[in-house]
Scaffold this active site. Structure first.
Site, mmCIF file in Angstrom:
data_model
loop_
_atom_site.group_PDB
_atom_site.id
_atom_site.type_symbol
_atom_site.label_atom_id
_atom_site.label_comp_id
_atom_site.label_asym_id
_atom_site.label_seq_id
_atom_site.Cartn_x
_atom_site.Cartn_y
_atom_site.Cartn_z
ATOM 1 N N ASP A 42 3.360 9.419 -1.232
ATOM 2 C CA ASP A 42 2.204 8.612 -0.863
ATOM 3 C C ASP A 42 2.167 7.377 -1.737
ATOM 4 O O ASP A 42 2.695 7.398 -2.847
ATOM 5 C CB ASP A 42 0.910 9.409 -1.090
ATOM 6 C CG ASP A 42 -0.035 9.309 0.084
ATOM 7 O OD1 ASP A 42 0.043 8.311 0.807
ATOM 8 O OD2 ASP A 42 -0.845 10.237 0.269
ATOM 9 N N HIS A 60 0.812 -1.225 0.000
ATOM 10 C CA HIS A 60 0.000 0.000 0.000
ATOM 11 C C HIS A 60 0.842 1.270 0.000
ATOM 12 O O HIS A 60 0.310 2.364 -0.120
ATOM 13 C CB HIS A 60 -0.931 0.005 1.216
ATOM 14 C CG HIS A 60 -2.033 -0.998 1.107
ATOM 15 N ND1 HIS A 60 -3.322 -0.656 0.809
ATOM 16 C CD2 HIS A 60 -2.023 -2.346 1.208
ATOM 17 C CE1 HIS A 60 -4.064 -1.742 0.757
ATOM 18 N NE2 HIS A 60 -3.297 -2.785 0.999
HETATM 19 P P1 ADQ Z 1 -3.023 6.210 4.496
HETATM 20 O O1 ADQ Z 1 -1.621 6.642 4.705
HETATM 21 O O2 ADQ Z 1 -3.828 6.058 5.713
HETATM 22 O O3 ADQ Z 1 -3.112 4.855 3.660
HETATM 23 P P2 ADQ Z 1 -4.873 7.589 2.554
HETATM 24 O O4 ADQ Z 1 -4.739 6.868 1.268
HETATM 25 O O5 ADQ Z 1 -5.016 9.065 2.418
HETATM 26 O O6 ADQ Z 1 -3.643 7.368 3.507
HETATM 27 O O7 ADQ Z 1 -6.142 7.061 3.329
HETATM 28 C C1 ADQ Z 1 -6.531 7.663 4.526
HETATM 29 C C2 ADQ Z 1 -7.915 7.175 4.926
HETATM 30 O O8 ADQ Z 1 -8.150 7.594 6.251
HETATM 31 C C3 ADQ Z 1 -9.010 7.754 4.049
HETATM 32 O O9 ADQ Z 1 -10.003 6.780 3.827
HETATM 33 C C4 ADQ Z 1 -9.569 8.915 4.898
HETATM 34 O O10 ADQ Z 1 -10.949 9.157 4.723
HETATM 35 C C5 ADQ Z 1 -9.313 8.425 6.295
HETATM 36 N N1 ADQ Z 1 -9.056 9.581 7.178
HETATM 37 C C6 ADQ Z 1 -8.051 10.466 7.090
HETATM 38 N N2 ADQ Z 1 -8.178 11.409 8.052
HETATM 39 C C7 ADQ Z 1 -9.273 11.106 8.736
HETATM 40 C C8 ADQ Z 1 -9.943 11.696 9.858
HETATM 41 N N3 ADQ Z 1 -9.494 12.783 10.484
HETATM 42 N N4 ADQ Z 1 -11.048 11.097 10.298
HETATM 43 C C9 ADQ Z 1 -11.504 9.966 9.694
HETATM 44 N N5 ADQ Z 1 -10.930 9.379 8.653
HETATM 45 C C10 ADQ Z 1 -9.830 9.936 8.177
HETATM 46 C C11 ADQ Z 1 -2.138 3.919 3.118
HETATM 47 C C12 ADQ Z 1 -1.045 4.514 2.260
HETATM 48 C C13 ADQ Z 1 -1.651 5.338 1.129
HETATM 49 C C14 ADQ Z 1 -2.585 4.456 0.309
HETATM 50 C C15 ADQ Z 1 -3.586 3.759 1.214
HETATM 51 C C16 ADQ Z 1 -4.406 2.725 0.443
HETATM 52 O O11 ADQ Z 1 -0.173 5.324 3.042
HETATM 53 O O12 ADQ Z 1 -0.625 5.863 0.305
HETATM 54 O O13 ADQ Z 1 -3.303 5.252 -0.618
HETATM 55 O O14 ADQ Z 1 -2.928 3.067 2.249
HETATM 56 O O15 ADQ Z 1 -3.588 1.793 -0.190
#
Ligand code: ADQ
Length: 728
Positions: A660, A454
């Site tokens: 990311d 991921h």
């Molecule tokens: P993350 O690093 O967690 O994921 P991201 O892809 O942005 O990053 O996903 C974050 C998730 O957390 C989203 O579904 C978002 O809605 C939720 N989220 C963020 N802030 C929040 C808050 N304050 N309250 C509730 N929910 C919140 C890892 C990798 C990424 C990759 C994903 C999926 O680091 O690069 O895209 O996995 O593979």
């Protein structure tokens, strides 16, 4: 049966129960009749023996422990029976009433008189048969037939059935419930499981619950529990959502006595522990062969917060990854294995827990605290995470942490091979489990093994910094399929193999040890529909209140896990610069930054948090006015419904990761928009043709977003529809 004093209790079982007994905060939910007290001829004959009263009082007085006695009985009965235990919380009428600190509170909105006509008809029937008894409660009516002679029961029950059927047909808010020699008609919303969130709240954050019950109404409670909780069935074995079983009320009293003694630090020679029911610890042989696909991730989706106690169906998990995987797991009879999120003091992992009633079916292990420190916070998040995200300055390598990483990967492999047959496909997730295929192969696994990473995969020069680079790479080549988010990550992997391994790299595969490992990009997406649903009124009002608080400013929104890869301080600095260079926007725009807490006990994350808070303070100090706060910083999690509403209410979505894997927030933001009146997501000019790079933000080494792009987006909403090129 339970573990008798002369039986050997497996060490794993004992350690598991000791960790629960010592956990703080702990909530104990105990059913009354049939669980705490043996059944007697009529409810009014029940008595709480003095010894048991003393035991319960002692338990309820322990620090960090909340005790709730849950029953279908009316309030007066519970008050009478539990008078000697005033510190216990009481839950009467199947969750309809709860009492804390002496005051009763109702949880049901039906009118008491709704059920009156039915009660009157049942009274007439009962009057004609000796032993039948009608009990009227606030919103429900119970028909007891324990004392009705066997010969007369059948006819009586036919008559009762007819009355109930007719009445229920015109009372849709009510349901029939068959108990032990009684039946009850009650509002459908009234369930003992209402006690679960209530007690969890009482016990406060991080609580684990122990729930004990004997009849079908207790299954509601078991269903509402999370993976960190323990449901115990009391009575003969039957199909149940409980994971443990005790024989009778005497065994319950013995267990509660042991629990109290353990918390007081007193040693108990022979713990009277329950026997496993649905859980097949370590031997998990009964599960093997039942599942056709196993998904393994370091952490299981959070059952506890996602549980919907009032839902009639099965326990259901929510969240993007769960929604995406559930259909696959359902169609393939799949099982999901991961860490429960719980740690234990003992050096060995807990038993493998298994819940095949939940959707998806879940299996879990508890981690020793040492694993949490050395493997999770250590090698995973202080070595692999920063290295793979190209932050070598944050990397820490420690031999002990690498050893622990290997140990945990072997343990996941061992758990997986206990749960599924050796031909079963296993799909592993992320950087925590890079060695797991090797472990599974060593255990004789023959089925296909896939890994999806991921996070980014780094270039060979960075990967080569790892003192164990060759070993790690070699183990990754035991998978059959390696999936990455982007073609660039695939390229990095291929180059790394070329540089550090004797394996042969071909177009879309790597040949090694006579096997072919396919290597492909699978950019992860989201399921957009949930982000397109209109908000519930309460959610809409909550977001409207936030907007009122920043009015008349336009909203620029940042949503992230608090992580140094997400570029949060850099984003704040850029916003400060916007206010500096464009004073005309002061008082007219506010940045709301929502950061969900993450890995707070890793020093780099604590430092990142401090840096963000300082920057917010500085910007607000420098530019803020009495009626306008430039940056609102919310360090908390929001539900997806709340985020969706915020994504829609925003003028500019501000997504600026430094690095990311993908970035789901950017995709969620786009999915949530109303197509005819969209908000804007400035993409820093880095959109790829297929749109997969949306929101990936900054060019390498840049520490400030080009703020002009944000400025350009702060145009009136009506003009924005013509500017779809910014977000499309
Ligand atoms: P993350 O690093 O967690 O994921 P991201 O892809 O942005 O990053 O996903 C974050 C998730 O957390 C989203 O579904 C978002 O809605 C939720 N989220 C963020 N802030 C929040 C808050 N304050 N309250 C509730 N929910 C919140 C890892 C990798 C990424 C990759 C994903 C999926 O680091 O690069 O895209 O996995 O593979």
């Amino acid at each position: 049966m339970w573990y008798e004093p002369d039986m050997d209790i497996p060490q794993g079982v004992l350690a598991h129960w000791l960790s629960l007994a010592r956990h703080t905060p702990l909530g104990v939910i105990c059913d009354l009749d049939g669980t705490l007290l043996p059944f007697v001829a009529t409810p009014s004959e029940s008595r709480l023996p003095p010894g048991l009263a003393e035991l319960l009082s002692g338990l309820a007085a322990l620090p960090g422990l909340s005790l709730a006695i849950v029953s279908g009985r009316p309030r007066e009965d519970l008050e009478r029976l539990l008078a000697p235990v005033p510190a216990a919380c009481l839950v009467a009428e199947h969750g309809g009433w709860h009492r804390r600190a002496g005051a009763w509170e109702a949880a049901v909105d039906q009118q008491p008189q709704d059920v009156e006509p039915l009660a009157a008809r049942l009274q007439r029937l009962a009057a004609s048969v000796p032993g039948a008894l009608v009990e009227r409660k606030t919103w429900s009516v119970t028909f007891h037939y324990r004392l009705v002679p066997e010969l007369e029961r059948a006819a009586l029950l036919v008559a009762v059935d007819a009355v109930l059927e007719e009445w229920l047909a015109q009372a849709p808010g009510f349901e029939r419930l068959d108990g032990v020699e009684m039946l009850e008609v009650r509002p459908s919303r009234m369930r003992k499981s209402l006690a679960v969130p209530w007690l969890r709240e009482q016990a406060s954050t991080g609580a684990r619950l122990l729930a004990l019950g004997d009849d079908l109404t207790d299954e509601d409670v078991f269903q509402a529990l999370g993976v960190a909780d323990e449901p115990v069935l009391v009575g003969p074995p039957r199909r149940s959502r409980a994971r443990w079983r005790l024989a009778d009320p005497a065994a319950v009293a013995a267990l509660l006595g042991w629990l109290a003694a353990t918390r007081r630090g007193e040693a108990a020679a022979a713990p009277p522990l329950p026997e496993p029911l649905a859980v097949q610890p370590r031997s998990a042989g009964s599960a093997r062969g039942r599942y056709e696909l196993l998904v393994v991730s370091n952490r299981l989706p959070d059952l506890r917060h996602a549980t919907q106690p009032r839902e009639a169906g099965r326990t259901r998990n929510v969240g993007g990854l769960v929604s995406a995987l559930e259909p696959v797991l359902g169609a393939r009879r799949g099982l999901w294995l991961g860490w429960s999120g719980r740690t234990r003091a003992e050096p060995e992992p807990g038993l493998i827990g298994l819940d095949d009633e939940s959707r998806p079916a879940l299996a879990w292990v508890d981690f020793p605290e040492q694993w949490y420190r050395s493997y999770y916070n250590g090698f995973c998040n202080r070595a692999l995470w920063p290295l793979f995200h190209t932050f070598p300055q944050h990397v820490t390598f420690a031999d002990g942490e690498w050893d622990c990483y290997r140990q945990v990967n072997r343990a996941f492999a061992a758990a997986a091979s206990e749960l599924v047959a050796s031909e079963t496909p296993v799909w592993l997730h992320d950087y925590h489990l890079l060695l797991a295929a090797q472990g599974l192969r060593e255990l004789g696994h023959r089925g296909p093994l896939g890994l999806f990473l991921h996070i980014p995969f780094p270039a060979p020069d960075l990967f080569g910094l790892l003192p164990w680079a060759e070993q790690l790479l070699d183990a990754m080549l035991d998978f059959d399929l390696l999936g990455f988010h982007t073609a660039a990550h695939v390229e990095n992997f291929r180059h790394t193999v070329g540089a550090l391994s004797p394996a042969r790299v071909s177009d879309d595969a790597v040949e090694h040890r006579g096997r072919r490992v396919r290597v492909r990009a699978f950019p992860i997406g989201i399921i957009p529909e949930p982000f397109q649903e209109p908000a519930a009124p309460a959610v809409a009002e909550e977001v409207a209140a936030l907007l009122r608080a920043i009015a008349p400013s336009r909203l620029v929104l940042g949503v992230d896990r608090l992580d140094y890869t997400k570029g949060i301080p850099e984003r704040l600095e850029a916003f400060g610069r916007l206010l500096e260079l464009h004073p005309e926007w002061r008082g007219r725009v506010s940045l709301v930054q929502i950061s969900v807490p993450s890995r707070a006990d890793v020093p780099e994350y604590a430092e990142q948090r401090r840096r963000i808070e300082n920057t917010v303070g500085r910007i607000n100090g420098e530019y803020g006015e009495a009626a306008w706060v430039p940056v609102r910083y919310l360090y908390r999690s929001y539900s997806h419904a709340q985020l969706t509403e915020l994504y829609r209410a925003t003028t500019v979505g501000y997504v600026t990761p430094l690095r990311d894997g993908m970035n789901l927030v950017a995709k969620e933001f786009i999915a949530a928009q109303e197509p005819r009146e969209p908000s804007v997501l400035p993409a820093g000019g880095r959109l790829t043709d297929d749109g997969h790079d949306v929101g990936r933000g900054l060019p390498r080494g840049t520490h400030c977003l080009p703020i002009e792009s944000v400025c350009n987006c702060l145009v009136p909403r009506t003009d924005r529809t013509r500017r779809k090129d910014h977000w499309k």
